[in-house]
Design an enzyme around this catalytic site. Structure first.
Site, mmCIF file in Angstrom:
data_model
loop_
_atom_site.group_PDB
_atom_site.id
_atom_site.type_symbol
_atom_site.label_atom_id
_atom_site.label_comp_id
_atom_site.label_asym_id
_atom_site.label_seq_id
_atom_site.Cartn_x
_atom_site.Cartn_y
_atom_site.Cartn_z
ATOM 1 N N ASP A 1 34.218 13.921 25.641
ATOM 2 C CA ASP A 1 33.275 14.142 24.540
ATOM 3 C C ASP A 1 33.494 15.567 24.036
ATOM 4 O O ASP A 1 34.118 16.387 24.721
ATOM 5 C CB ASP A 1 31.832 13.981 25.046
ATOM 6 N N SER A 2 32.940 15.849 22.873
ATOM 7 C CA SER A 2 32.986 17.214 22.352
ATOM 8 C C SER A 2 32.216 18.178 23.259
ATOM 9 O O SER A 2 32.437 19.377 23.203
ATOM 10 C CB SER A 2 32.368 17.244 20.959
ATOM 11 N N GLY B 1 30.715 17.637 15.146
ATOM 12 C CA GLY B 1 30.030 16.933 14.059
ATOM 13 C C GLY B 1 30.137 17.575 12.689
ATOM 14 O O GLY B 1 29.861 16.937 11.674
ATOM 15 N N CYS C 1 32.438 9.947 22.451
ATOM 16 C CA CYS C 1 31.952 10.821 21.378
ATOM 17 C C CYS C 1 32.098 10.019 20.095
ATOM 18 O O CYS C 1 33.198 9.550 19.776
ATOM 19 C CB CYS C 1 32.806 12.083 21.330
ATOM 20 N N GLU D 1 20.332 19.351 23.745
ATOM 21 C CA GLU D 1 20.931 20.308 24.687
ATOM 22 C C GLU D 1 19.886 21.301 25.189
ATOM 23 O O GLU D 1 19.928 21.751 26.323
ATOM 24 C CB GLU D 1 22.082 21.043 24.010
ATOM 25 N N CYS E 1 25.367 8.594 18.273
ATOM 26 C CA CYS E 1 25.800 9.889 18.804
ATOM 27 C C CYS E 1 25.423 9.892 20.275
ATOM 28 O O CYS E 1 24.308 9.481 20.634
ATOM 29 C CB CYS E 1 25.078 11.030 18.078
ATOM 30 N N THR E 2 26.350 10.345 21.116
ATOM 31 C CA THR E 2 26.097 10.228 22.564
ATOM 32 C C THR E 2 25.018 11.201 23.054
ATOM 33 O O THR E 2 24.594 11.117 24.205
ATOM 34 C CB THR E 2 27.405 10.406 23.356
ATOM 35 N N HIS E 3 24.580 12.142 22.213
ATOM 36 C CA HIS E 3 23.454 13.001 22.595
ATOM 37 C C HIS E 3 22.108 12.287 22.413
ATOM 38 O O HIS E 3 21.126 12.661 23.037
ATOM 39 C CB HIS E 3 23.412 14.254 21.714
#
Ligand code: DGL
Length: 267
Positions: free
Chosen positions: A11-12, A44, A74, A153, A185-187
């Site tokens: 992922d980023s 992004g 990601c 985050e 979005c994986t977040h």
């Protein structure tokens, strides 16, 4: 390729650990090598050329660790670099978009689906294209939610500010008649509760991390690469930077205590 070899995931940054968490639940004996490009996150808002270049550097690194498949955890890298990676690599490589699309198509009753993601993912139109390839009568409402990444985050999961931002970002989704919303979005799985609160209770959320774990299982089975050894798989984390509060933030995404992290330089 041996089926005891590890699965590569990248992922980023740390959002892809939500995918690792889901994978460790359904595939506990697979070893995983994760790379988070923490020095260069976020992807992004970067150009497609740069995202391709970074993704190629990361997959080269994962291949040096004999990964048997690569999971692009990601959405932004999947949207902009998956085709390039699939052209250049000899091992199976899957991205996070298709599993989310397949789950949403199974869930929708009114053929109207919402998608939220980073600006690059939404601007790429990848979800809309993939949804319409499968069913051309699907209507799609999209909204980019760039502030969700730093909020996740920061751990601002339930703060009043997060709720206000979610309400604003999700206005176009609420105005459309969607019955299903893809967290593109994986977040975003970390903000699931706030997102659900900001939209109608009738809207079903598609957590692409869960969908990705099921897709990975299918791919390993179909390619005869499922690890049949009866031992818990290792998890090795590599990052390109070790920012402040790394362990706290990474543990939040992964849902388990972090150990075994190595910082490496790419490119
Ligand atoms: N994890 C990334 C994604 O799924 C979002 C973070 C970023 O912008 O790099 O798109």
């Amino acid at each position: 390729m041996k089926n005891q070899n590890p699965v590569g995931v990248f992922d980023s940054g740390l959002g892809g650990l939500t995918v690792v968490k889901a994978m460790r639940n359904v595939l506990p004996n697979e070893s995983i090598i994760y790379f988070g490009d923490t020095a260069r996150v976020p992807y992004g808002n970067k150009s497609p050329e740069l995202i391709k270049e970074y993704s190629l550097q990361i997959t080269k690194f994962l291949l040096e660790h004999d990964t048997k498949i690569i999971v692009v955890a990601c959405n932004t890298a999947t949207a902009l670099a998956l085709d390039t990676l699939q052209d250049k690599l000899d091992i199976p490589i899957i991205g996070v978009v298709k599993p989310g699309v397949d789950s949403a198509l199974k869930l929708t009753k009114n053929n109207c689906i919402g998608v939220i993601g980073t600006t690059s993912t939404i601007n790429s139109g990848v979800y809309e294209t993939e949804l319409k390839i499968n069913n051309h009568s699907i209507e799609v409402a999209s909204s980019s939610c760039p502030l969700f990444v730093p909020l996740a985050e920061e751990g601002w999961i339930n703060e009043p500010a997060t709720k206000l931002i979610a309400k604003k970002y999700l206005e176009p989704i609420n105005l459309a008649n969607v019955d299903t919303l893809i967290l593109g979005c994986t977040h975003y799985p970390l903000l699931k509760e706030v997102i659900q609160e900001a939209v109608s209770t009738k809207i079903k959320l598609v957590d692409s991390a869960q969908a990705m774990a099921s897709e990975t299982t299918k791919l390993l089975m179909n390619s005869g690469l499922l690890n049949d050894q009866n031992a818990k798989g290792d998890l090795k984390l590599f990052v390109s930077d070790l920012p402040a509060r790394f362990e706290t933030v990474a543990s939040r995404f992964l849902g388990e205590k972090i150990s075994n992290v190595e910082k490496i330089q790419l490119g």
